[in-house]
Design a protein around this motif. Structure first.
Motif, PDB file in Angstrom:
ATOM      1  N   ALA A  14     -30.013  42.290 -48.207  1.00 55.40           N
ATOM      2  CA  ALA A  14     -31.411  42.051 -48.580  1.00 55.40           C
ATOM      3  C   ALA A  14     -32.306  42.688 -47.531  1.00 55.40           C
ATOM      4  O   ALA A  14     -31.914  42.881 -46.380  1.00 55.40           O
ATOM      5  N   CYS A  15     -33.507  42.981 -47.933  1.00 51.96           N
ATOM      6  CA  CYS A  15     -34.509  43.545 -47.027  1.00 51.96           C
ATOM      7  C   CYS A  15     -34.840  42.509 -45.960  1.00 51.96           C
ATOM      8  O   CYS A  15     -35.159  41.364 -46.283  1.00 51.96           O
ATOM      9  N   PRO A  16     -34.776  42.882 -44.682  1.00 53.97           N
ATOM     10  CA  PRO A  16     -35.101  41.912 -43.634  1.00 53.97           C
ATOM     11  C   PRO A  16     -36.570  41.479 -43.637  1.00 53.97           C
ATOM     12  O   PRO A  16     -36.897  40.407 -43.140  1.00 53.97           O
ATOM     13  N   GLN A  17     -37.437  42.288 -44.208  1.00 56.65           N
ATOM     14  CA  GLN A  17     -38.862  41.933 -44.224  1.00 56.65           C
ATOM     15  C   GLN A  17     -39.213  41.023 -45.403  1.00 56.65           C
ATOM     16  O   GLN A  17     -39.857  40.000 -45.231  1.00 56.65           O
ATOM     17  N   SER A  18     -38.764  41.401 -46.623  1.00 55.47           N
ATOM     18  CA  SER A  18     -39.184  40.650 -47.814  1.00 55.47           C
ATOM     19  C   SER A  18     -38.085  39.758 -48.398  1.00 55.47           C
ATOM     20  O   SER A  18     -38.368  38.959 -49.277  1.00 55.47           O
ATOM     21  N   GLN A  19     -36.869  39.917 -47.937  1.00 53.97           N
ATOM     22  CA  GLN A  19     -35.696  39.201 -48.462  1.00 53.97           C
ATOM     23  C   GLN A  19     -35.360  39.612 -49.891  1.00 53.97           C
ATOM     24  O   GLN A  19     -34.565  38.952 -50.559  1.00 53.97           O
ATOM     25  N   ALA A  20     -35.960  40.682 -50.399  1.00 59.02           N
ATOM     26  CA  ALA A  20     -35.691  41.181 -51.750  1.00 59.02           C
ATOM     27  C   ALA A  20     -34.419  42.037 -51.741  1.00 59.02           C
ATOM     28  O   ALA A  20     -33.999  42.539 -50.691  1.00 59.02           O
ATOM     29  N   PRO A  21     -33.801  42.205 -52.910  1.00 54.35           N
ATOM     30  CA  PRO A  21     -32.598  43.039 -52.996  1.00 54.35           C
ATOM     31  C   PRO A  21     -32.897  44.498 -52.656  1.00 54.35           C
ATOM     32  O   PRO A  21     -34.033  44.968 -52.787  1.00 54.35           O
ATOM     33  N   LEU A  22     -31.850  45.187 -52.236  1.00 53.28           N
ATOM     34  CA  LEU A  22     -31.947  46.609 -51.914  1.00 53.28           C
ATOM     35  C   LEU A  22     -31.208  47.418 -52.968  1.00 53.28           C
ATOM     36  O   LEU A  22     -30.279  46.928 -53.600  1.00 53.28           O
ATOM     37  N   ARG A  23     -31.627  48.670 -53.133  1.00 51.27           N
ATOM     38  CA  ARG A  23     -30.901  49.587 -54.009  1.00 51.27           C
ATOM     39  C   ARG A  23     -30.589  50.839 -53.212  1.00 51.27           C
ATOM     40  O   ARG A  23     -31.335  51.214 -52.300  1.00 51.27           O
ATOM     41  N   HIS A  24     -29.469  51.465 -53.548  1.00 49.49           N
ATOM     42  CA  HIS A  24     -29.071  52.691 -52.861  1.00 49.49           C
ATOM     43  C   HIS A  24     -29.697  53.888 -53.550  1.00 49.49           C
ATOM     44  O   HIS A  24     -29.596  54.033 -54.763  1.00 49.49           O
ATOM     45  N   ASP A  25     -30.376  54.727 -52.782  1.00 51.83           N
ATOM     46  CA  ASP A  25     -30.942  55.973 -53.292  1.00 51.83           C
ATOM     47  C   ASP A  25     -30.027  57.100 -52.826  1.00 51.83           C
ATOM     48  O   ASP A  25     -30.050  57.473 -51.650  1.00 51.83           O
ATOM     49  N   THR A  28     -31.651  60.374 -50.990  1.00 49.56           N
ATOM     50  CA  THR A  28     -32.037  60.279 -49.577  1.00 49.56           C
ATOM     51  C   THR A  28     -30.974  59.574 -48.746  1.00 49.56           C
ATOM     52  O   THR A  28     -31.076  59.549 -47.519  1.00 49.56           O
ATOM     53  N   ASP A  29     -29.968  59.011 -49.393  1.00 47.84           N
ATOM     54  CA  ASP A  29     -28.908  58.235 -48.752  1.00 47.84           C
ATOM     55  C   ASP A  29     -29.500  57.111 -47.899  1.00 47.84           C
ATOM     56  O   ASP A  29     -29.197  56.961 -46.724  1.00 47.84           O
ATOM     57  N   GLU A  30     -30.379  56.336 -48.537  1.00 45.76           N
ATOM     58  CA  GLU A  30     -31.019  55.201 -47.893  1.00 45.76           C
ATOM     59  C   GLU A  30     -30.922  53.982 -48.797  1.00 45.76           C
ATOM     60  O   GLU A  30     -30.708  54.111 -49.993  1.00 45.76           O
ATOM     61  N   LEU A  31     -31.101  52.821 -48.205  1.00 46.87           N
ATOM     62  CA  LEU A  31     -31.227  51.587 -48.969  1.00 46.87           C
ATOM     63  C   LEU A  31     -32.714  51.293 -49.087  1.00 46.87           C
ATOM     64  O   LEU A  31     -33.419  51.203 -48.071  1.00 46.87           O
ATOM     65  N   VAL A  32     -33.194  51.151 -50.316  1.00 49.11           N
ATOM     66  CA  VAL A  32     -34.623  51.033 -50.577  1.00 49.11           C
ATOM     67  C   VAL A  32     -34.951  49.641 -51.097  1.00 49.11           C
ATOM     68  O   VAL A  32     -34.249  49.099 -51.951  1.00 49.11           O
ATOM     69  N   CYS A  33     -36.043  49.095 -50.568  1.00 54.09           N
ATOM     70  CA  CYS A  33     -36.581  47.834 -51.064  1.00 54.09           C
ATOM     71  C   CYS A  33     -37.858  48.161 -51.821  1.00 54.09           C
ATOM     72  O   CYS A  33     -38.844  48.611 -51.223  1.00 54.09           O
ATOM     73  N   LEU A  49     -30.383  47.950 -40.965  1.00 57.48           N
ATOM     74  CA  LEU A  49     -31.389  47.084 -41.572  1.00 57.48           C
ATOM     75  C   LEU A  49     -32.339  46.530 -40.518  1.00 57.48           C
ATOM     76  O   LEU A  49     -32.468  45.318 -40.318  1.00 57.48           O
ATOM     77  N   LEU A  50     -33.021  47.432 -39.850  1.00 61.82           N
ATOM     78  CA  LEU A  50     -34.027  47.079 -38.859  1.00 61.82           C
ATOM     79  C   LEU A  50     -35.370  47.605 -39.351  1.00 61.82           C
ATOM     80  O   LEU A  50     -35.502  48.796 -39.650  1.00 61.82           O
ATOM     81  N   VAL A  51     -36.358  46.739 -39.403  1.00 61.94           N
ATOM     82  CA  VAL A  51     -37.677  47.143 -39.896  1.00 61.94           C
ATOM     83  C   VAL A  51     -38.232  48.289 -39.056  1.00 61.94           C
ATOM     84  O   VAL A  51     -38.844  49.205 -39.571  1.00 61.94           O
ATOM     85  N   ASP A  52     -37.974  48.270 -37.749  1.00 60.58           N
ATOM     86  CA  ASP A  52     -38.449  49.341 -36.869  1.00 60.58           C
ATOM     87  C   ASP A  52     -37.819  50.692 -37.183  1.00 60.58           C
ATOM     88  O   ASP A  52     -38.378  51.732 -36.829  1.00 60.58           O
ATOM     89  N   GLU A  53     -36.651  50.702 -37.794  1.00 60.33           N
ATOM     90  CA  GLU A  53     -35.959  51.943 -38.128  1.00 60.33           C
ATOM     91  C   GLU A  53     -36.270  52.413 -39.556  1.00 60.33           C
ATOM     92  O   GLU A  53     -35.923  53.516 -39.946  1.00 60.33           O
ATOM     93  N   ALA A  54     -36.899  51.564 -40.351  1.00 59.80           N
ATOM     94  CA  ALA A  54     -37.193  51.893 -41.755  1.00 59.80           C
ATOM     95  C   ALA A  54     -38.391  52.831 -41.836  1.00 59.80           C
ATOM     96  O   ALA A  54     -39.230  52.883 -40.944  1.00 59.80           O
TER      97      ALA A  54
END
Length: 60
Positions: A14-25, A28-33, A49-54
């Motif tokens: 889950a997204c550390p900021q919103s707690q919503a599910p993530l999807r793989h893109d 871009t090879d990223e996990l997107v909320c 899964l660090l907000v500072d790295e997103a």
């Protein structure tokens, strides 16, 4: 090269900021909320899964 993310892993991450599910893109090879508009990198097959790295993604 796109990372293969197992479905069971995506179900528990889950997204550390919103707690919503993530999807793989695979483009871009990223996990997107979609809720928070953040994209988390995957480095060496490990989701960072660090907000500072997103990065902020534009909302459609």
């Amino acid at each position: 090269m796109s990372t293969k993310i197992d479905g069971w892993l995506l179900e528990i991450l889950a997204c550390p900021q919103s707690q919503a599910p993530l999807r793989h893109d695979p483009e871009t090879d990223e996990l997107v909320c979609d809720e928070s508009g953040l994209a988390y990198p995957i480095r060496d097959g490990i989701p960072v899964l660090l907000v500072d790295e997103a990065r902020k993604v534009s909302q459609p």
